[in-house]
Structure formats: C-alpha cells, structure tokens
Design an enzyme around this catalytic site. Sequence first.
Site, short mmCIF file in Angstrom:
data_model
loop_
_atom_site.label_atom_id
_atom_site.label_comp_id
_atom_site.label_asym_id
_atom_site.label_seq_id
_atom_site.Cartn_x
_atom_site.Cartn_y
_atom_site.Cartn_z
N ILE A 1 3.37 -0.46 11.54
CA ILE A 1 2.74 -1.77 11.70
C ILE A 1 3.36 -2.85 10.83
O ILE A 1 2.99 -4.02 10.94
CB ILE A 1 1.22 -1.69 11.42
CG1 ILE A 1 0.95 -1.13 10.03
CG2 ILE A 1 0.51 -0.87 12.48
CD1 ILE A 1 -0.54 -1.07 9.68
N GLY B 1 9.10 -4.15 5.15
CA GLY B 1 9.78 -5.10 4.28
C GLY B 1 10.95 -4.43 3.61
O GLY B 1 11.30 -3.29 3.92
N GLY B 2 11.57 -5.12 2.67
CA GLY B 2 12.74 -4.55 2.02
C GLY B 2 12.40 -3.40 1.10
O GLY B 2 13.24 -2.55 0.82
N MET B 3 11.14 -3.35 0.65
CA MET B 3 10.76 -2.31 -0.30
C MET B 3 10.10 -1.11 0.36
O MET B 3 10.30 0.03 -0.06
CB MET B 3 9.79 -2.89 -1.34
CG MET B 3 9.29 -1.88 -2.35
SD MET B 3 7.99 -2.60 -3.37
CE MET B 3 7.62 -1.21 -4.42
N VAL C 1 4.93 0.15 6.35
CA VAL C 1 3.50 0.45 6.44
C VAL C 1 3.22 1.03 7.83
O VAL C 1 3.66 0.48 8.84
CB VAL C 1 2.65 -0.81 6.20
CG1 VAL C 1 1.17 -0.47 6.28
CG2 VAL C 1 2.97 -1.42 4.85
N LYS D 1 1.49 3.23 3.13
CA LYS D 1 2.67 2.47 2.71
C LYS D 1 3.60 3.40 1.96
O LYS D 1 3.20 4.05 0.99
CB LYS D 1 2.27 1.30 1.82
CG LYS D 1 3.46 0.45 1.41
CD LYS D 1 3.00 -0.87 0.83
CE LYS D 1 4.19 -1.78 0.57
NZ LYS D 1 3.77 -3.13 0.18
N ASP E 1 2.98 -11.76 -7.71
CA ASP E 1 3.71 -12.10 -6.49
C ASP E 1 2.73 -12.55 -5.41
O ASP E 1 2.82 -12.15 -4.26
CB ASP E 1 4.55 -10.93 -5.99
CG ASP E 1 5.56 -11.37 -4.92
OD1 ASP E 1 5.90 -12.57 -4.89
OD2 ASP E 1 5.99 -10.52 -4.13
#
Length: 851
Positions: A25, A28-30, A33, A48, A142
């Site tokens: 769903i 990202g770069g890290m 999920v 995640k 963040d």
Amino acid sequence: MAASNQSKIPAGTVIEGKFRVTREIGRGGMAAVYEAENVDIGKRVAVKILAAELITSRVVRERFIREARAAASMRSPYICDVYDSGMYDERPFLVMELLEGESLYDMMTRVRRLDVRTTLTIATHVARGLQRAHESNIVHRDLKPENIFLTLDEEGSQLAKILDFGLAKFYEPTEGDAKTARLTREGALFGTPAYMSPEQAKGQGAVDHRADLWALGCIVYECLTGHTVWNVDQGVAMILAQIASAPLPQPSKLRSDLPPAFDAWFARALNRTASERFQTAREFADTLAATLAATRIPTPNRRLLDPAALGVDELLSAPIHAEERPAPAAHPSPVPQAPVATASAGPQKSSSGALMSLFVVAALALAGYAVWLYVIHPTGNAADFGSDDSLVPARDRKPLEHEPFALQIAAAQDWLARGHREKAMELFQEAFKNGGHPVARSLLSQASIGLVQKDAKCRVNGIGRPRPFPMVEPTSRPTLAWTETGVVVAWVDNHQDKTRRQAFSVLLDESLRRVTQPKLITPESQAVRHPQLQSAGDRLAFIYWDSAGDRPGVYVRLLKADGAIAGPARLISRSRKHQFFPALAPRESDTFWAVWEQELDDGTTDLMALPLNANLEPEREAVRLTAFADSPVAGSANRPDVAVAHGHLNIIFSHEQGPKNQRIMLLRVRLDDKDLESGLPSTKQPRPKAAAPGSEDARAQAAAGGTRHHVGVLSPVSAEQGKNAQARITCNDAGCFAVWDDETAGAFAAFIDRESGQTIWHREFASKGSRPTLGMAEDGSTAIAWFEGGRVRMAKVTRDGLDRPSVLGRVSGFQPYPALTAGPGEGQWYVTFRDYEAGHLEAFVLRAECG
C-alpha cells in the site's frame, strides 16, 4: 529499480508465522508498507518493513526498532498505533494500525488551499498528538504533510493522526515518480528541508520538541495559503539558506480573509530563536484557535473552538462527486466492477440520439428531485418537525426516489420483500448496468452477498439505503427502531449545514424504501454523537450527546412514530465536553433509565444514571453509581449499556485500568435500592482510616457507608483482560446476555443468571469477529449481529449458546457496531450498519427472517 524489486514481498507471504501479506500500500526510500492480516485473529494491520538495500546499515536498523518501541509506548487517538515489531529475512519490520483515508499531502495535491476550519481541525489534532509525544520525551523531527494521515473516527468525524515517529529520518535516493522523489531527496538530511527548523538545518545535535512546533507552523501556513513557506524549486542548499536568513512571508498577503493577528502568530511559530517560539503544543494550538476566531468565515466563531466535531467533508473546499472520490486504500472491491457509462463514452447498443435522450430525461429527473428536496422542501424546515400524518403506515406512502435507475432499485426491493429473490437480483443488476450509479452498485454488492446463502438459518428479504440517493456526505453509525408505522432509521451527517453534525431520521416501507424526507431531529445541536433510538409505545425515544456548542452533554428527545420531533431536547447530564456514550433502556409504562459515563469534579470517569418519565422528563437528579479513582480497583468506567429486568438495573461497561488492562464488568442495582435516589458523593471524599475487621469502628464505617466505590453489586463478566470495545446487554425471562469484542482476540458472549446476577458462561463465539450487538423480540428471543471476514453476520442466542451464524451482507474497513432490532413478524430482524459507497461512508439496512 532492481533494489526496490528485490525488497518487494509477494502477496500471501506469512511473516513470522503471524502476518499474511495481502498487498503493498505504500513505498518510500527507507521502507515499504503492506496490508496484512493476523492469521490467528483476523485483524487487518499495516506492516512496515525496512528496505533490503538498507539492512547493512547497523545504525538504521537499530534506530528503526528503538524509535518504533518509543512510538509504541505512546497512547493517543492522534498517533498511529504501533502494535509489534520483529525481523523478516534479516529486515526489521513494524506492525501498525491500518488506517483508511489519505495523507494531508495527498489531499493538498487535489485541494491546494484548505479552508480555515479544516486547517484548524488538523492542526489541533496534530498538536494533541505532539503534546503526548513530547510528554514522553519523544521528538518526531520529520513532521510534514506526508506524515499526517486523515481518517474518520467511529462517528464519522474527521480525525488526523501522526505517522512515523522516529521512522521517517532516513531516506536513500531512489528512482520513481515525483512524489517518491520528493520524499527521498528531501529526506536525506534526516528531516525534510521545507519543514526543518533552523537548529535542524544547522545540524545541531540538541534538537528538541520545539523543532516539531516549527514544522507544524510551516504546515499550517501551507494549508491556508497553498504555498510552502520557502521556495523549494531551487534545491536543498537554497532551502537551507532561506531557513537561515530569508524574511518570513506574510500570510495575509496571500489570503485576504486571514486576520492580521495570524501574521503575528505565524511570526512567533517560526521564530528562529527556539526560546521565542511557542513552548508547548498545547500553547501552539490554543493560540492558533484564538487567533483564527477573528477570521471572516460564514460560520459561528465558537465552532473554531471545538474542531474535533467537524465532519470529514469539510476537508474539501470544492465539492467532489461520489464517483470522483478516491476509495480508502484498504477498501476492497466487493464485486467485479463493470465499466461505468459516461456521456463521453459514446453509444453502445442504442443510437446516440436515444442515449442522449436517456441522459436528458435522467438529468431532468435528478435536477427536479434535487430542486424539490433542497429548495422547495429542504430538510430541517419547520414542516419536517412534526406532520399530522405521523401515524400513516409506511405501506400507504409512496417511495420518494424517482430517477430511472432508482425505479429499478425500488422494483427490486419490492420483489425481494415478496420473496422473489431471483427477480430481485435481476433488477438490481439492471439498475447497476443502467449507468453504474454508486447506489445501484452498493446495493447489488449487498444483494450478491446476502441473497446467495444456501441453508442459512436467517435469510435476507430486504435491503435498503435509507438516505436520499443523491446524498454523499459521510454518515455516522446509523440506528433504527420499529414502530406500528414502519421502520425508522436515524443517522448523523452535515449535509444541511457543513459546520454542524446533526441527526436526521427517515421512515422506510416494508420493502425498505424511503417514504419520507430526512427530518432534522436535532436542530439545536452542533455535533451529535452516538445516536440511539428506542421504541416507546406509539412514539420513539432518542438519546445522543452533543460534543460542541454552548451546552454540550447528553440529550433525550421524544419522536413521533414516523421519526418526526414530538418533544423538546432535554439536557440530562452536566454541561461539559466529554465522551459520554449514553445508553437508554425501557422500563414499565414507556418510561426509561438513562446511563452514561461522565468526567466528574474529582477528575474520574464514572457512571451516572437517571430515571425518565414517559415524556423523557427527569424524575430526579442524576446519581453517581461508581467512584473507582480511590478504590482497590482504581480506573475508569467507560462505554456503558443498560437493561432493566428482573427488578434490577443491569449495567454492562468496560472497566479500564490501562490501555491493555480492561475488563467487562456488570453493575447490578436493585430498582428499590435507596442508592438509586442519592447515589455516591459527586466529589472526591477523603479515605477514612482503615478499621480493624470486625471491630466496632469497622461496623460503624459499614453503617455509615465506609469507603464505598459503587452502588449495587459489581462482578466481572470477562475473565480475560485486553482491549475491549463497547459491550452490549439485553435481558429476557431466563437472564441477561452480554456481548463485546477484544481487539487482541475476537467477539465474545456471556449469559448472566437472572437470580444471582452471576455469569454462568462466557465464550468466544467468533475468533475473528468484531463489533457485536444484541437485539431482543417481544417473545424474548434474542439475536446477535456482528462483523467478521468482511461480512455482516447474525445468529440467534439462548442460554445454551449460539445458533449457526448466517451471512446477511458485506462490510469493509473499520466500522462502528451495527444496530439490531426485532420486527413485527416471528423471527423477523432488522439490522443497520455503515459501509463504504464510492469512497464515502453510507448507511445500509437489511431485514432477515430467521427460522
């Protein structure tokens, strides 16, 4: 892209033997999920998992887990829950709350500038989440629109949650779309430059909670003006230079309706000296609310002071048609979706002229209906509050939906009510094909589930959508009751006044077709919550709480048999803001007992009770039933339900001693108990010195009441301790039945002896069930309705246990409990619940005959 592909986990993979992945769903770069299901209890969660290409970084891995555990230690409705963590293929993962909705970033890509009320709602919720985090010495560092998620609470009100505490610090550059590029490029500095505080931009190690408040100030500015604070088009170096020395922009120059005081507020929120900014999230939010109260908006300013009561449709400054609303990420498609015909699609089987004629006729019919409904006879007019024909049976009234597809739906509903299931399905399908309207689609989906069950103990013979078909504003949990006139359904939405959440009712005929216009039944209220209907002879009793306005609290009101107002709204609780969760139970001669939870002067949350006469007038002052704060079982009494039977007031509730330490309890009070007239003291009393057991002092204390913490007899119903939702209770001649669910287990039921009040048995009846509710017929037969596996299920229950369950319909996502009531026929039951329709939350009603 190769690394990203290597990171992908295939659907069907079971992680640590517990979580079966269903789909991806987000990525990202890290990390990525996934939606997953706990294979033991069926709970849908988000997993995640760290990207495979980052597992070589020991620092990343350690912080991923350490910060996740810190986030899991916080409990706030404004922070995404983290349930668990572990390792999969040498990659750490987190198990989190699965949310349905969209991020603030996604919203602002569609609606670039938000209205003041929506902005204040979001900022207030985020500030409350930050306050809780900062009290736990956790700093997000963040905070940005991507990490603010917009969803709905159980009543359909907008709710903002903070995501990724401590998890959004590390990103590595990846290829991909523009959105991913923004996340990765801007995240490489352990924070997103556009929202960085000066101390973060300088790489200072001692970054504290005031950096989060700086970021939230940037977000508020962006919501209101449609622009980021800094120019982000010239790269990271230029953003950092602007943060260090560029003059702050003046918000009122970009948006003329902002008061000059907001410019001053913004300057303080983004003061480069941390000690000159707002020092707490609470101060940040309170000052923002006071500042924006001067904004020139076409609503009472007092609404700004209670943003939590606003509806989700206020998130949009421009209307969006139902077909254009994006469905929540975790909302599965229940039936194969056929292509939807549009005016630009061209003719298929008919000529273009005939097709155009059809569109013209349909448009004229819809336009005429809309004019009649919203202009000539808008809901909430004085005429709606009480008509002389309130006792005219629903069967003698005409259905009010007249669009071409609606006529086919009405015919299908009529055939179904008469037992012609195949003909009904055929007409539902025709209505769906006739333009693919969302209403036809959702009713076809319900019919495809509830009408095809073989050898079912309970068979569906009625399906309805109570609200007007053109209505797409999200609804709250619906409630219903049966009268001699017909079935009345009530719900809460803000279709009439976008700034207020008010309750409406309609009357349905025997085919579950709407035969009255929506009647506004809470015209005085600002934010109606937790509505509940009860039959009262030839009238209805309505209980709810208002969470906003000048007089918040629990209200009761008499309604006529067709759902129109029959009496004044009576405030029966103390006027203060709280989550009351009121319940109403009939006693003799159409009188009632009302019970609710209330925060009292001593800071505790305890149970209150009040007897009401046949006109719903209080017979005396409300009395306090529990005082747990200073008791050996200290905690709070929450979310009660009540039944009057066997000469007792039987109150079921959740006794909470912590987020993971809750137990379902029964408070049983004799109706002739003098304590029901006086109750416990309403303020905290000093604990008397303990006396030796059996001593004269002990006997004197007992005679004087001693250190009493509840009236009546208190006993546990559930043996387990977990995370309980609201319990329900109903009683017949044999005893009382109670149901509840545990988010760490499933759905439970219990039987309570009528003489002793002791729990004879309690058992888990659905390991993957949730949100059970009860209903009882005049002959004492009892049924349970609940959600399980994306289905609405129902079963009869006796003191010996549950009958075989039947599937009635479908439900998706996280929904509040359904409402269940018996009909006039033997074995006849009505259930109403909430589900998604074309991306918005809609009310549905089903009728079943149980053998």
